[in-house]
Design a protein around this motif. Sequence first.
Motif, PDB file in Angstrom:
ATOM      1  N   THR A  53       0.793  -1.111  -0.163  1.00  0.00           N
ATOM      2  CA  THR A  53       0.175   0.043   0.016  1.00  0.00           C
ATOM      3  C   THR A  53       1.088   1.471  -0.046  1.00  0.00           C
ATOM      4  N   GLY A  54       0.602   2.689  -0.110  1.00  0.00           N
ATOM      5  CA  GLY A  54       1.401   3.878  -0.369  1.00  0.00           C
ATOM      6  C   GLY A  54       2.329   4.103   1.477  1.00  0.00           C
ATOM      7  N   ARG A  55       0.998   3.500   2.559  1.00  0.00           N
ATOM      8  CA  ARG A  55       1.725   3.843   3.306  1.00  0.00           C
ATOM      9  C   ARG A  55       2.949   2.396   3.758  1.00  0.00           C
ATOM     10  N   THR A  56       3.061   1.662   3.037  1.00  0.00           N
ATOM     11  CA  THR A  56       4.252   0.911   3.948  1.00  0.00           C
ATOM     12  C   THR A  56       5.299   0.865   2.701  1.00  0.00           C
ATOM     13  N   ILE A  57       4.329   1.318   1.360  1.00  0.00           N
ATOM     14  CA  ILE A  57       6.159   2.570   0.250  1.00  0.00           C
ATOM     15  C   ILE A  57       6.742   3.124   0.864  1.00  0.00           C
ATOM     16  N   ALA A  59       7.027   4.237   4.185  1.00  0.00           N
ATOM     17  CA  ALA A  59       7.840   4.196   5.478  1.00  0.00           C
ATOM     18  C   ALA A  59       9.017   3.453   5.171  1.00  0.00           C
ATOM     19  N   LYS A  60       8.933   2.481   4.243  1.00  0.00           N
ATOM     20  CA  LYS A  60      10.871   2.633   3.455  1.00  0.00           C
ATOM     21  C   LYS A  60      11.153   3.142   2.939  1.00  0.00           C
ATOM     22  N   LEU A  61      10.536   4.551   1.982  1.00  0.00           N
ATOM     23  CA  LEU A  61      11.522   5.067   1.233  1.00  0.00           C
ATOM     24  C   LEU A  61      11.754   5.979   2.495  1.00  0.00           C
ATOM     25  N   LEU A  62      10.703   6.000   3.240  1.00  0.00           N
ATOM     26  CA  LEU A  62      11.509   7.424   4.059  1.00  0.00           C
ATOM     27  C   LEU A  62      12.914   6.697   4.847  1.00  0.00           C
ATOM     28  N   LYS A  63      12.336   5.551   5.511  1.00  0.00           N
ATOM     29  CA  LYS A  63      13.870   4.549   5.846  1.00  0.00           C
ATOM     30  C   LYS A  63      15.112   4.394   5.000  1.00  0.00           C
ATOM     31  N   ARG A  64      15.148   4.532   3.663  1.00  0.00           N
ATOM     32  CA  ARG A  64      15.894   5.267   2.316  1.00  0.00           C
ATOM     33  C   ARG A  64      16.707   6.350   2.706  1.00  0.00           C
TER      34      ARG A  64
END
Length: 126
Positions: A53-57, A59-64
């Motif tokens: 979903t948009g939220r998981t994507i 969150a992953k982008l913010l971590k990267r």
Amino acid sequence: MDSFIGIRFKKETAKRFQTFSRTYFKSHTEAMAAMLDFFFYNEISPKEKLGPTGRTIEAKLLKRINAVIAIMRDVEKTQTKPTVTMIQSLFEAEEPEKKPLILEKKVSEKKKKVRFQEKRNLKNEL
């Protein structure tokens, strides 16, 4: 006029459908038709997962992004700043002082100090 048919649903599912239908469509028939058309035209099954979903994507982008920022800060501390200071020290090398030739005479100009000043009379000026 079209005729209606009764379909049996569990009470919880029927209530969920009714609130969804009222929110987005004028009638329950229109809502069901739109949902069936969506699955038919996009050739997907309602049982399929569409992926993250948009939220998981997000969150992953913010971590990267945070990881990239940490790497950049580390590179700046360990490589960039020391290199810049070394290059600056090379460019800021002091020029050797010019020593005057032995034959040159220094001309020193001394300002004449005024020894006496004229005294002003404040009464006359008013």
